[in-house]
Design a protein around this motif. Sequence first.
Motif, PDB file in Angstrom:
ATOM      1  N   TYR A  11      -2.926   2.825  -9.623  1.00 29.44           N
ATOM      2  CA  TYR A  11      -3.121   4.166  -9.072  1.00 29.44           C
ATOM      3  C   TYR A  11      -4.616   4.465  -8.898  1.00 29.44           C
ATOM      4  CZ  TYR A  11       1.823   5.118  -9.929  1.00 29.44           C
ATOM      5  OH  TYR A  11       3.202   5.074  -9.905  1.00 29.44           O
ATOM      6  N   GLU A  12      -4.884   5.512  -8.136  1.00 26.33           N
ATOM      7  CA  GLU A  12      -6.255   5.971  -7.845  1.00 26.33           C
ATOM      8  C   GLU A  12      -7.110   4.839  -7.261  1.00 26.33           C
ATOM      9  OE1 GLU A  12      -7.722   9.240 -10.589  1.00 26.33           O
ATOM     10  OE2 GLU A  12      -6.346   8.150 -11.937  1.00 26.33           O
ATOM     11  N   HIS A  13      -6.487   4.045  -6.406  1.00 24.76           N
ATOM     12  CA  HIS A  13      -7.179   2.957  -5.710  1.00 24.76           C
ATOM     13  C   HIS A  13      -7.161   3.274  -4.215  1.00 24.76           C
ATOM     14  CE1 HIS A  13      -8.159  -1.575  -5.390  1.00 24.76           C
ATOM     15  NE2 HIS A  13      -8.308  -1.043  -4.189  1.00 24.76           N
ATOM     16  N   ILE A  41       0.857  -1.175   0.000  1.00 21.80           N
ATOM     17  CA  ILE A  41       0.000   0.000   0.000  1.00 21.80           C
ATOM     18  C   ILE A  41       0.896   1.229   0.000  1.00 21.80           C
ATOM     19  CG2 ILE A  41      -2.003   1.110   1.078  1.00 21.80           C
ATOM     20  CD1 ILE A  41      -2.328  -1.892   0.272  1.00 21.80           C
ATOM     21  N   GLY A  42       0.806   2.023  -1.064  1.00 20.73           N
ATOM     22  CA  GLY A  42       1.606   3.237  -1.185  1.00 20.73           C
ATOM     23  C   GLY A  42       2.648   3.132  -2.283  1.00 20.73           C
ATOM     24  N   ALA A  43       2.533   4.008  -3.302  1.00 24.61           N
ATOM     25  CA  ALA A  43       3.486   4.011  -4.411  1.00 24.61           C
ATOM     26  C   ALA A  43       4.433   5.192  -4.301  1.00 24.61           C
ATOM     27  CB  ALA A  43       2.754   4.037  -5.752  1.00 24.61           C
ATOM     28  N   PRO A  94      -3.375   9.796  -8.182  1.00 29.17           N
ATOM     29  CA  PRO A  94      -3.019   9.538  -9.579  1.00 29.17           C
ATOM     30  C   PRO A  94      -1.511   9.558  -9.760  1.00 29.17           C
ATOM     31  CG  PRO A  94      -3.925  11.759  -9.324  1.00 29.17           C
ATOM     32  CD  PRO A  94      -4.132  11.055  -8.012  1.00 29.17           C
ATOM     33  N   PRO A  95      -0.991   9.013 -10.849  1.00 30.07           N
ATOM     34  CA  PRO A  95       0.462   8.873 -11.020  1.00 30.07           C
ATOM     35  C   PRO A  95       1.214  10.198 -11.089  1.00 30.07           C
ATOM     36  CG  PRO A  95      -0.700   8.206 -13.012  1.00 30.07           C
ATOM     37  CD  PRO A  95      -1.725   8.341 -11.952  1.00 30.07           C
ATOM     38  N   GLN A  96       0.549  11.278 -11.484  1.00 31.79           N
ATOM     39  CA  GLN A  96       1.220  12.570 -11.601  1.00 31.79           C
ATOM     40  C   GLN A  96       1.173  13.384 -10.314  1.00 31.79           C
ATOM     41  OE1 GLN A  96       3.014  13.490 -14.285  1.00 31.79           O
ATOM     42  NE2 GLN A  96       2.527  11.502 -15.178  1.00 31.79           N
ATOM     43  N   VAL A 155       3.644  -9.292  -7.124  1.00 30.31           N
ATOM     44  CA  VAL A 155       3.846  -8.076  -6.329  1.00 30.31           C
ATOM     45  C   VAL A 155       2.916  -6.992  -6.855  1.00 30.31           C
ATOM     46  CG1 VAL A 155       5.502  -6.346  -5.551  1.00 30.31           C
ATOM     47  CG2 VAL A 155       6.262  -8.718  -5.936  1.00 30.31           C
ATOM     48  N   ASN A 156       1.986  -6.556  -5.998  1.00 36.18           N
ATOM     49  CA  ASN A 156       0.999  -5.540  -6.362  1.00 36.18           C
ATOM     50  C   ASN A 156       1.201  -4.294  -5.502  1.00 36.18           C
ATOM     51  OD1 ASN A 156      -0.478  -7.501  -8.034  1.00 36.18           O
ATOM     52  ND2 ASN A 156      -1.143  -8.365  -6.078  1.00 36.18           N
ATOM     53  N   VAL A 157       1.133  -3.132  -6.127  1.00 40.16           N
ATOM     54  CA  VAL A 157       1.231  -1.862  -5.406  1.00 40.16           C
ATOM     55  C   VAL A 157      -0.063  -1.088  -5.626  1.00 40.16           C
ATOM     56  CG1 VAL A 157       2.512   0.288  -5.105  1.00 40.16           C
ATOM     57  CG2 VAL A 157       3.728  -1.805  -5.751  1.00 40.16           C
TER      58      VAL A 157
END
Length: 378
Positions: A116-118, A6-8, A35-37, A28-30
């Motif tokens: 992202y955005e999850h 949890i957390g990118a 959002p990515p930006q 492996v899931n993140v």
Amino acid sequence: MQINIIGAGPTGLLFGLLIKRRNPAWRVNVFEQNPPQATFGFGVVFSRNALAFLERDVPDFHARLVPQLESWPMQRIVHRDERVDIDGNGFSAIGRLELNQFLDELCRNAGVRIEYEHVIDSLAEVKDCDLLVGADGANSCVRRALEAEFETQVEWLTNRFAWYGTAERFDCLSLTFRANRDGRFVAHHYRHSQTMSTFVVECDEATWRRAGLDRMSDDASRAYCERVFAADLNGHPLVSNKSIWRQFPLFATNRWSVANAVLLGDAQRTVHFSIGSGTRLAFEDAIALDRAFAEAGDDVPRALKLFERERRPIVEKIVAAANASSYWYERLPEKMRLQPWQLAYDYMTRSGRMTDERLRQLSPKFMARVDNERSHPS
């Protein structure tokens, strides 16, 4: 094995990269709520020691990261318009978004899945895995969901700070102290790219209230800070990015793991930004957890025990130094009564770990001035 992270941010992405490289067959899931930006805070700083450990432990990552960094061999203290340079105190910096994008690319190339955005509303969504990693920062949903089990403690500092950027490119990592009729201020500032610098403004609570910053809009607050530091900004405006005034929380967790869940980086404990070690510690967490799995294989309980046993003494030592540094800033009005060279010396020895002998080895030019001032008091 399935690992859900949890957390990118830098912590989660580096661990995801390392563990996937070590075990390509593991899933492996993140998961990241933004959002990515999106990123907040502009830049991150690495000390010379931080880069040394990356070069030792992840040499290929280090080799690709270094060309992207802004670097300088000294630190500067500005007080009463006098510059005091501290030689040998080298740092490097990079934009937080640029660092995340760099890690994102490496992770995807290695086969890490990033979503992202999850937003995680409940750990039930992600707990069906062999290892759950909370790398989601000071407001960690993993830590909050298991707060009692992690035995979380928090202390709120009284100073207020706001995180800005500016197009003014500074020579090096600097601390600039300014005063006006409302009180005392300090800016932590450094360039983190060819076009931008980070500019963190901090003041004591009494100053913050007298200035009316507790009641101002974002635009009015930014304009006020531009006036306080006009001599340092050289006509450049401050740039806001959700730059609200905050108090720094000193989070700590007595337990680092609960069942198959483990905390890394700021989710586990916060390190005050004044020592520039937050990202370093987070990276070291990721490296140490990956190393623990190298020894334990897929034995998750054993890996988590190894991780905490090896990391806790190191983390506690650095956190103690960071806390001492944060308390130094809590006495900002008192410290600003000192002469510029005295303030710089007091700052460099604030953690209690820096002796005169060590400082002479690290910063001979600076200590030559200190010794001269002591020998010829005005």
